[in-house]
Scaffold this active site. Structure first.
Site, mmCIF file in Angstrom:
data_model
loop_
_atom_site.group_PDB
_atom_site.id
_atom_site.type_symbol
_atom_site.label_atom_id
_atom_site.label_comp_id
_atom_site.label_asym_id
_atom_site.label_seq_id
_atom_site.Cartn_x
_atom_site.Cartn_y
_atom_site.Cartn_z
ATOM 1 N N HIS A 15 0.850 -1.195 0.000
ATOM 2 C CA HIS A 15 0.000 0.000 0.000
ATOM 3 C C HIS A 15 0.884 1.241 0.000
ATOM 4 C CE1 HIS A 15 0.865 -0.570 4.257
ATOM 5 N NE2 HIS A 15 0.255 0.546 4.597
ATOM 6 N N ASP A 73 5.837 4.173 5.091
ATOM 7 C CA ASP A 73 6.674 3.160 5.751
ATOM 8 C C ASP A 73 6.657 1.829 5.000
ATOM 9 O OD1 ASP A 73 4.001 2.933 6.512
ATOM 10 O OD2 ASP A 73 4.449 2.146 8.505
#
Lengths: 302, 302
Positions: free
Chosen positions: B60, B64
């Site tokens: 996604h 991070d």
């Protein structure tokens, strides 16, 4: 004026070397200059407070100078930053950042201001009561600016013995420090020179990365206290320097000599060389006062 | 099947912890799963060959999990990569990467293929003769997929004593390994079971980060050899997990139990906790076989 080198190597981040980023602390302001991948970790390693950074200057849109910006801006979000943040950089930087924030459905809780640069002439891009920042147009493969950080004149130093001798009230000190003369109650005018000492000289830091050898920058950086000038190659690879629009250590030193700067700080080294001392040795054949940037190095120029 | 954890902590890169990235080596293929800032340095530290990565899977578009991608793709350019590279990830990832390459006036010397994902149903996104990769639709704040890596059935093992006993020519070995019976010159049929041993069982790795507790993934990951499931929080912060659409260690373990996986591997820890052993302890109250991801950890699942 204090400079911390977070990274000063060309191209790609490696296990022990980081691409370009540095922090300039000057008159209580903290400026981040370039922001390669890994910059936020380097800030942590060097124990520099993220929250003190309010202005970020990006020289150009090559990855080794800005790929860490989006991560740093995101971390500011996670830290719940509230203070305004200003980013100065080439046109396009705003689109890159906002596209990524939009696709991650993220919103900064702080105001994020982009100052996109397009001019090929030097211009003032930041100014407050203590510091002024101008661009230094550079010649590289893409649109690139260096940055000139100049302290504004400081206030004069009070001659404590003199002001006490004339029994001057403290409410006048501020006026005197700013150069004013003093009229006593009996009408006597005491000239400022008698009540103050000269202020500390103002400092100038010129940051020039990345660029080919370009004498047209010399008038802009004339007499700078410190010139950071990229030296990606040595003269033995002068052909590569020319081809990639970078400089050699000797070329950087020639610019330093022509501009009569006080100190030359070299960086943006290609990792092909066995020791960065080779850059110093080559530069010193032209200019005597050469410093070497290195990751984690801190230079106190006061 | 070998898994190297390059980073397994939530949110922002820190001095000693890295956000999500891992490398799965399976049947001589090397898959990079997520690619947070710093991934290329973590690849170097773990001595993994950049050039062996041909497929990158991005779950996604939170930083991070992908801020290191542009840097890695740029480094491939610097390394003069020629081999095709495939990137699988949410719609938008192509625009992010191409915008940055365009603004830096860079061109990849290798073919860069984007496989943008939009489906909310599981789909096959990679398949060759040895491995198949399917998406695992996850529930998070933005469009997110986990990935299921499955080995295809392996060839049977030759019973060397038996084939020598029947004096079978080596040209037939390949047919036998693929399950064929053998007809001798005198017409006798030797059943395959007499000439081979069962192949090693095929392995399955399910990667699920980031996601809230979601039982609808259970049928997809049923009986997986290893389930990596995010555990950002402990039950004491279950409210935070719910609010941010993450999971607790106990929830991850419950999914592992329902899916009857062999081993549960936890990761994506919030850095608020004093020890990651707390995650194992909580998960083990529900499911016995719990492993902890940690940066630099290598798991050999053969």
């Amino acid at each position: 004026m204090k400079l911390t080198i977070l990274g000063c190597y060309a191209a790609t981040p490696r296990t022990l070397t980081n691409p370009t980023s540095q922090v300039l602390e000057i008159r209580n302001r903290m400026f981040l200059i370039d922001c390669a991948e890994g910059t936020q970790v380097q800030l942590r390693k060097n124990k520099l407070k993220f929250s003190k950074i309010n202005h970020i200057f990006i020289s150009h849109l090559h990855g080794d100078h800005f790929y860490g910006l989006i991560g740093l801006l995101s971390t500011f979000m996670l830290f719940n930053r509230q203070t305004d943040l200003h980013v100065y950089g080439p046109k396009g930087i705003k689109e890159i950042i906002l596209l990524q924030l939009r696709l991650s459905e993220s919103f900064t809780g702080y105001n994020l201001y982009f100052h996109e640069l397009t001019s090929k002439e030097s211009e003032v891009i930041f100014e407050d009561e203590k510091v002024i920042v101008k661009t230094i147009p550079l010649k590289h493969r893409v649109y690139t600016n260096g940055f000139l950080f100049q302290e504004k004149p400081k206030e004069r130093k009070l001659n404590v013995e003199a002001v006490e001798h004339y029994n001057i009230d403290t409410v006048y000190y501020r006026k005197i420090k700013y150069g004013g003369d003093m009229t006593l109650e009996d009408g006597t005018v005491i000239p400022n020179a008698e009540l103050t000492f000269d202020p500390e000289p103002v400092k100038t830091y010129a940051y020039c990365s990345d660029t080919m050898y370009d004498e047209s920058i010399v008038p802009l950086i004339q007499n700078a206290d410190v010139l950071y000038h990229e030296a990606t190659f040595l003269e033995s690879e002068a052909d590569k320097a020319a081809k990639t629009m970078h400089s050699t250590a000797k070329e950087a030193a020639t610019i330093a000599k022509l501009a009569k700067v006080k100190q030359l700080l070299l960086g943006h080294y290609s990792t092909r060389y066995s020791s960065i001392e080779l850059f110093r040795a080559e530069a010193e054949t032209v200019f005597p006062n050469v410093l070497l940037a290195d990751d984690g190095a801190v230079f106190d120029f006061d």
